[in-house]
Motif scaffolding. Structure first.
Motif, PDB file in Angstrom:
ATOM      1  N   VAL A 131      40.711  39.963  47.757  1.00 20.97           N
ATOM      2  CA  VAL A 131      40.936  39.557  46.364  1.00 20.97           C
ATOM      3  C   VAL A 131      42.379  39.114  46.214  1.00 20.97           C
ATOM      4  O   VAL A 131      43.298  39.782  46.708  1.00 20.97           O
ATOM      5  CB  VAL A 131      40.633  40.708  45.389  1.00 20.97           C
ATOM      6  CG1 VAL A 131      40.903  40.284  43.944  1.00 20.97           C
ATOM      7  CG2 VAL A 131      39.187  41.148  45.527  1.00 20.97           C
ATOM      8  N   LYS A 133      45.412  36.793  43.589  1.00 22.28           N
ATOM      9  CA  LYS A 133      45.750  36.331  42.253  1.00 22.28           C
ATOM     10  C   LYS A 133      45.072  34.987  41.992  1.00 22.28           C
ATOM     11  O   LYS A 133      44.864  34.188  42.910  1.00 22.28           O
ATOM     12  CB  LYS A 133      47.268  36.196  42.105  1.00 22.28           C
ATOM     13  CG  LYS A 133      48.032  37.513  42.242  1.00 22.28           C
ATOM     14  CD  LYS A 133      47.665  38.508  41.145  1.00 22.28           C
ATOM     15  CE  LYS A 133      48.532  39.765  41.245  1.00 22.28           C
ATOM     16  NZ  LYS A 133      48.193  40.756  40.204  1.00 22.28           N
ATOM     17  N   PRO A 134      44.719  34.703  40.737  1.00 21.56           N
ATOM     18  CA  PRO A 134      43.939  33.497  40.431  1.00 21.56           C
ATOM     19  C   PRO A 134      44.583  32.180  40.840  1.00 21.56           C
ATOM     20  O   PRO A 134      43.881  31.175  41.009  1.00 21.56           O
ATOM     21  CB  PRO A 134      43.789  33.583  38.903  1.00 21.56           C
ATOM     22  CG  PRO A 134      43.901  35.040  38.583  1.00 21.56           C
ATOM     23  CD  PRO A 134      44.912  35.567  39.559  1.00 21.56           C
ATOM     24  N   SER A 137      44.141  29.441  45.827  1.00 19.72           N
ATOM     25  CA  SER A 137      42.833  28.783  45.867  1.00 19.72           C
ATOM     26  C   SER A 137      42.067  28.973  47.164  1.00 19.72           C
ATOM     27  O   SER A 137      40.841  28.880  47.192  1.00 19.72           O
ATOM     28  CB  SER A 137      42.988  27.283  45.581  1.00 19.72           C
ATOM     29  OG  SER A 137      43.836  26.680  46.552  1.00 19.72           O
ATOM     30  N   ARG A 206      38.945  43.050  41.205  1.00 17.84           N
ATOM     31  CA  ARG A 206      38.106  41.889  40.868  1.00 17.84           C
ATOM     32  C   ARG A 206      38.135  41.568  39.372  1.00 17.84           C
ATOM     33  O   ARG A 206      37.817  40.449  38.979  1.00 17.84           O
ATOM     34  CB  ARG A 206      36.670  42.130  41.327  1.00 17.84           C
ATOM     35  CG  ARG A 206      36.480  41.948  42.818  1.00 17.84           C
ATOM     36  CD  ARG A 206      35.024  41.976  43.237  1.00 17.84           C
ATOM     37  NE  ARG A 206      34.343  43.204  42.871  1.00 17.84           N
ATOM     38  CZ  ARG A 206      33.358  43.752  43.575  1.00 17.84           C
ATOM     39  NH1 ARG A 206      32.950  43.180  44.696  1.00 17.84           N
ATOM     40  NH2 ARG A 206      32.781  44.853  43.182  1.00 17.84           N
ATOM     41  N   LYS A 210      40.617  37.069  42.110  1.00 10.24           N
ATOM     42  CA  LYS A 210      39.597  36.149  42.607  1.00 10.24           C
ATOM     43  C   LYS A 210      39.262  36.513  44.047  1.00 10.24           C
ATOM     44  O   LYS A 210      40.155  36.750  44.870  1.00 10.24           O
ATOM     45  CB  LYS A 210      40.133  34.720  42.533  1.00 10.24           C
ATOM     46  CG  LYS A 210      39.210  33.665  43.107  1.00 10.24           C
ATOM     47  CD  LYS A 210      39.690  32.270  42.780  1.00 10.24           C
ATOM     48  CE  LYS A 210      41.034  31.959  43.385  1.00 10.24           C
ATOM     49  NZ  LYS A 210      41.493  30.577  43.106  1.00 10.24           N
TER      50      LYS A 210
END
Length: 350
Positions: A131, A133-134, A137, A206, A210
């Motif tokens: 997981v 950080k948003p 990518s 989560r 992400k």
């Protein structure tokens, strides 16, 4: 979450230090369990971990105690596979849970732990994931980032496998050794950019992060990881009928999950102090196998034909050796001998 789990770490040095709290809950005598009536031990010392699989169901419902009325069952909670390895080396534990990465190391030099694998608690699936950080990518975006994982755990193995598969040099990522409770705190403070970890901490990450990859996805690429039972070889040789009984209760738990998932989730919820819906969701992220499936070629196999679990452990050892985490990987035969396939076969015919 009330209970945070670190179940798979294998100590890299000072073998006895991290295990001291767990060992304090166990008996130190290498063999304190003389035979009682019917050849069963007077005491069975089990090292469990807070993982939503059949072991917690067996514990919660008291099946083992009922099946072994002349034996005192002592359940001691462990936080890592490394601690379980240490306890078995000290003779302070009879049966415990360790991830496939610690077991791959445990069966290799310099540890050469005298134990064998009689049961697969679960094949790790979506319950162990990377997981981030948003704003990250893909795996290539991890270069220069701080990613936490418990070192020498199945999560660590999977993280390195994911990086290798994506062509991302391990040296380009700042990989930090943290226990799951520490990972959650570091994530909340913003000290790390991601983590490869397991539930229940994974579930917390989560909520705001992400998922880049999961252990289920890596298993599909040949990097299978699992939670395994390990039994002291001396105990297995002295009390084979007791181990047969233990395996049958584990098989019973897997079948309960399939026949009455609500009851299974309720048992797990009591052990993890979660609501039943969350316990059921975490249970669904694991792959549980009954005794017949474990005797198949892809898993433990049979006395005549040991299964591919031996190959998976050997592959893990070779991978760890390539990463400098293991001096040398033993031959495949060492892992075949490390599977207690006769015990599984006896349990299926008992």
């Amino acid at each position: 979450m009330t209970h945070l789990v670190d179940r798979r770490r294998l100590l890299l040095g000072a073998l006895g230090l991290a295990a001291a709290p767990a060992l304090a809950a166990c008996t130190g005598d290498p063999d304190p369990a003389p035979a009682g009536p019917g050849g069963a031990p007077k005491q069975l010392r089990i090292g469990y971990q807070l993982i939503p699989n059949g072991d917690l169901i067996v514990k919660d419902l008291g099946w083992l105690e009922a099946a072994l009325p002349g034996t005192t069952v002592v359940w001691s909670k462990f936080d890592s596979g490394g601690d379980v390895n240490t306890a078995i080396l000290a003779g302070s534990l009879d049966i415990g849970l360790a991830g496939s990465s610690p077991v791959a190391r445990g069966l290799a030099a310099p540890l050469n732990i005298p134990y064998a694998v009689p049961w697969i608690f679960d094949v790790i699936g979506d319950n162990e994931s990377l997981v981030v950080k948003p704003n990250i990518s893909d795996l290539a975006g991890l270069a220069g980032k701080k990613i936490a994982t418990p070192f020498s755990s199945t999560s660590h193995y999977s993280l390195l496998a994911a990086l290798a598969g994506a062509g991302v040099p391990e040296s380009s990522v700042k990989i930090i050794d943290l226990e799951p409770p520490e990972i959650q705190a570091a994530w909340q403070r913003g000290d790390i950019d991601g983590a490869y970890v397991w539930t229940p901490v994974l579930a917390e990450l989560r909520k705001t992060g992400k998922v880049l990859t999961t252990s289920r996805e890596l298993a599909g690429k040949g990097k299978l990881t699992a939670d395994l039972a390990v039994v002291r070889t001396a105990f297995l040789q002295q009390y084979p009928q007791t181990l047969t009984t233990w395996i049958r209760q584990q098989d019973r738990a897997v079948k309960l999950v399939r026949s009455d998932k609500t009851a299974a989730a309720q048992a797990i919820s009591r052990q993890l102090n979660l609501d039943a819906d969350e316990a059921g969701a975490q249970l669904s992220e694991l792959v549980l196998l009954d005794a017949a499936e474990q005797a198949g070629a892809d898993y433990l196999g049979t006395p005549a034909a040991p299964g591919k679990l031996a190959e998976n452990l050997h592959d893990a050892a070779e991978f760890l050796t390539a990463q400098g985490k293991l001096p040398a990987a033993p031959g495949l035969d060492a892992y075949r001998k490390g599977l207690a396939v006769q015990a599984l076969a006896d349990a299926r015919t008992a």
